[in-house]
Design an enzyme around this catalytic site. Sequence first.
Site: not given
Ligand code: G3I
Length: 385
Positions: A165, A272
């Site tokens: 990205e 994805e």
């Molecule tokens: O870190 C905390 C963790 O300690 C806690 O247990 C958990 C409970 O909700 O939240 C935590 O982190 C989250 C993490 O995912 C793990 O679940 C973050 O808040 C959350 O923002 C994070 O989101 C991820 C996102 O990327 C972040 O940018 C998504 O899971 C993941 O699926 C998503 O994937 C991205 C690709 O890498 C790139 N393209 C877009 C795609 C969707 O956003």
Amino acid sequence: MTLIPRLVTLVGFALLACGTHAAEPAAALTLPSTLKDAVGHRFHIGAALGTDLIKGEDPRGEQLLATHFNSITPGNVMKWEYIQPKLDQFAFDLADRFVALGQRDRMQLIGHTLMWHSQTPDWVFQNADGSEISREELLQRLRAHIAAVVGRYKGKVAGWDVVNEAIRDNDGTLRTDKPWYRILGEEAIFAAFEAAHQADPDAELYYNDYSLENPVKRAGVLKLVQAIRARGLRIDAVGSQGHWGLDWPTIGAIEASFNDFTNAGFKVMITELDVTMLPRPMNYFGAEISTLFESAPELDPYRAGLPEDKQAELARRYAEIFAVFAKHSHNLTRVTFWGTTDRSSWLNNFPIRGRTDYPLLWDREGEPKPALRAVIEVLRDAPAP
Ligand code: G3I
């Protein structure tokens, strides 16, 4: 490893238990084959793994993976903030478990992601006193990170999302508001591809982005990947994320994107895939994770379950999407879903937190949805590649 026989008969007890929201009679949810058998040799078929699955806390997800998929991507655990949370302190435990799980089930392993503006700690761009580090120092940190991560999984990870990205949605230019590109410009990207290739010369290397059906953004991405190639750097494919909806993008726009990249000599992967069933706030179409909106009841209409007509719409949408994938399979090397079951999807928290979305092929209990059967049938009936 096959945990379920080839003729997969899965009864939707969970849907029936939901009563009025049962999408179809249980008998109709017989699957003619597994998903990977229906795909055959056309392309790899993958799923992103949540951290609970990697830790062994999602046995149903593990079973679905082994039965229906042959490629896996870590949803989070190989991102910078997880794997090098502090300078020179690497935390490989969860990434090692991801790799071990994939090797056990003989999966193609995809690494995600080496350089991204999101989920990268602030310290990466700072000196010990908090001031911004120099260009040379940042390049050195980038190269050291990639050497350590790609080097550790050399010969195990088949391909890496090297850069994620880097291009803006609205005008197709480099995201120079993000520190990687403000400090290093395009050199950041060239250095990342170079370092990844040095660390594992046999690994495939990819550029990965969303909204490539938008012609303006696509033109910017095409220019970038051509510049990577013109530098003499290895780049094997363009990853088109495929975070889509029921009525966007059009099939024509999806094909236009395939054609533009393949005509320029690049293979394409869908990296994805998911199809949101929920209304978008303010016409938002992207996947920029920093964009969050306030919730409202009308923006979360299916908390109690997905109505039958919507379930059927999702199945129709997935069928038309996979018909296009089958048609372009000579240029499409992989299709990866961003999750396994609806429960595991990031879309429950984006672009509004705490909603109930239904974007994947298995429901919250891990039961197959009509969309899964529709995909298998369309692949079964499509001409052989
Ligand atoms: O870190 C905390 C963790 O300690 C806690 O247990 C958990 C409970 O909700 O939240 C935590 O982190 C989250 C993490 O995912 C793990 O679940 C973050 O808040 C959350 O923002 C994070 O989101 C991820 C996102 O990327 C972040 O940018 C998504 O899971 C993941 O699926 C998503 O994937 C991205 C690709 O890498 C790139 N393209 C877009 C795609 C969707 O956003």
